[in-house]
Scaffold this active site. Sequence first.
Site, PDB file in Angstrom:
ATOM      1  N   SER A  76      -2.425  -0.187   3.735  1.00  0.00           N
ATOM      2  CA  SER A  76      -1.957   1.069   4.324  1.00  0.00           C
ATOM      3  C   SER A  76      -2.203   1.107   5.833  1.00  0.00           C
ATOM      4  O   SER A  76      -3.078   0.405   6.358  1.00  0.00           O
ATOM      5  CB  SER A  76      -2.674   2.235   3.655  1.00  0.00           C
ATOM      6  OG  SER A  76      -4.058   2.095   3.870  1.00  0.00           O
TER       7      SER A  76
ATOM      8  N   GLU B  67       0.045  -6.112   8.350  1.00  0.00           N
ATOM      9  CA  GLU B  67       1.288  -5.857   7.591  1.00  0.00           C
ATOM     10  C   GLU B  67       1.065  -4.532   6.864  1.00  0.00           C
ATOM     11  O   GLU B  67       0.528  -4.506   5.755  1.00  0.00           O
ATOM     12  CB  GLU B  67       1.539  -6.988   6.585  1.00  0.00           C
ATOM     13  CG  GLU B  67       1.763  -8.350   7.211  1.00  0.00           C
ATOM     14  CD  GLU B  67       3.157  -8.514   7.792  1.00  0.00           C
ATOM     15  OE1 GLU B  67       4.011  -7.628   7.609  1.00  0.00           O
ATOM     16  OE2 GLU B  67       3.390  -9.552   8.443  1.00  0.00           O
TER      17      GLU B  67
ATOM     18  N   CYS C 279       6.546  -2.046   0.195  1.00  0.00           N
ATOM     19  CA  CYS C 279       6.401  -1.567   1.576  1.00  0.00           C
ATOM     20  C   CYS C 279       7.788  -1.345   2.177  1.00  0.00           C
ATOM     21  O   CYS C 279       7.950  -0.563   3.101  1.00  0.00           O
ATOM     22  CB  CYS C 279       5.598  -2.554   2.397  1.00  0.00           C
ATOM     23  SG  CYS C 279       6.193  -4.233   2.249  1.00  0.00           S
TER      24      CYS C 279
END
Length: 540
Positions: free
Chosen positions: A272, A293, A327
């Site tokens: 996150s 990432e 994501c």
Amino acid sequence: MLAHLRNISKRALPRRLVTQSASYSSSSSFLIDQPEYSFLKELGLERDNPGVYSGQWQGRGPSVTSYDPGTGRPIAKVRQGNVQELEQTIGLALEAYKQWRQVPAPVRGEIVRQIGDELRKYKEPLGKLVSLEVGKIYSEGQGEVQEFIDICDYAVGLSRIYSGQLINSERADHSILEAWRPLGVVGVISAYNFPNAVFGWNAAIALTTGNSVLWKGAPSTPLVSVATTKIVADVLRRNNLPPVVTLCQGGTDVGQTLVADKRVNLVSFTGSCQTGRDVGVEVQRRFGKVILELGGNNALIIDESANVKMALDAALFGCIGTSGQRCTTTRRIIVHEKLHDQFVKALVGKYQQLIPKIGHQLEAQTLVGPVHTQQNVENYKAAIAEAKSLGGAVAFGGNVIQRDGFYVEPTVITGLPHDASVVHRETFAPIVYILKAKNVDQAIEWNNEVEQGLSSAIFTENIGQAFKWIGAKGSDCGIVNINTTTNGAEIGGAFGGEKATGGGRESGSDAWKQYCKRATITVNHSGELACAQGVVFNVE
Ligand code: NAD
């Protein structure tokens, strides 16, 4: 329609799962002990597994139970590592690196080739475990392992071609070389939603470029971490190699210790934005390297000229695939005002057709599995309540499905302002907000106004709009697609995003450079010392 959806709970369940759920209440046994889950044993898993590997298996930290999100039943247990074990593992990873860096790159590639071959052998059971533990459907679990296999193939080729360059010097009889060298120990911290592929992307490239790898997987997917490491460790053992891949499963304490340790030269963190910010600051504090990432808030733009049929299919997979837990999941659809109403109607029609396909992730007909944990369900409920309170209309879904496991209805929400707080937040669940825009310029402005900058896509048949989208005034994301989905990237391109997504790049293109240090080497073969820029500095 909503009333209809509320009743889908037990009625839509496959018969076998209804039986499983019923028997759960009278049995506390682990799935690994049941004959239909024998694939777990094929992977070398047991009811109680050590979660630390550094040449030997151990685990003296707290034990965690891994659950099937599709039924809520326990699968098996993993004994995590504690901070002391992590510190020892870093030391062993460093020693292994010192040997590994001396191995020629193409020989390192040969080891990665063997890892890819071993994964091919175990693709079926490992992919099933990914599905079972995360909650993603069968084909997505298989696809995730395929992604690891693909990046191994890529890294094998890379091991023979990654190279530096020769640069012209301004001084006579001088040459400037550029070379890429391994960094040392690469720490990989991964998220629950890609428990196998994220490790694979990092490990294949990091190993080929001469680093050793220390992995900490997410605490809720420890069985994938253990099973994957067993497959890799077997290849290392057969080749008499030191533990160039190590594992230390653990929670936040283990993650924080790994991030703070100076011996870990690069931390590749997937998770996150909130945690990633702390990780980035901590690694910078000690001048380490970091690949971040992080989260996305990905928009799909439907231009006036779009091929709407194709755009609808892209929206369906983009919004609902992996039950909204990629994501790169499509979280906002920004539709031209002329197409808005017909698009919403058609998309809702498609969602309707998915109702019989909601079910356990390992059932053959399932397209929509559960979300990962009760926390995802709570986040889903909070987002829907907030959307409604801000004036949003639920065009489809909006409810938790009452059955064992963690199931929610895929949800479409319309009528919210483009900058509503809930629209600007990443909720890791299958909720999409549909926004109505006047034109592509306004859609690009809204695409770019969120904090995250991971993925984005436009559907257009207009070449001018397409090139505007990919130009300097276009999307500000790392992934800028045309006429395809926001999710489901291939390994050949560099993967990652801008702004609060962290700026990291992994996988293909020249992302391998992130796993290396760059040496600029000036060689004087003139026989005399000459300073650059014509500087004269001597005492004769
Ligand atoms: P998370 O941030 O809760 O956890 C990620 C990992 O960080 C876990 O292994 C966790 O144990 C560890 N961790 C937690 N606190 C830590 C700390 N203080 N220091 C070090 N490590 C710590 O994320 P999650 O819920 O597992 O995953 C979902 C998130 O990951 C979403 O935001 C999603 O968008 C993002 N994600 C991004 C990508 C990408 O490539 N951009 C890919 C997958 C997931």
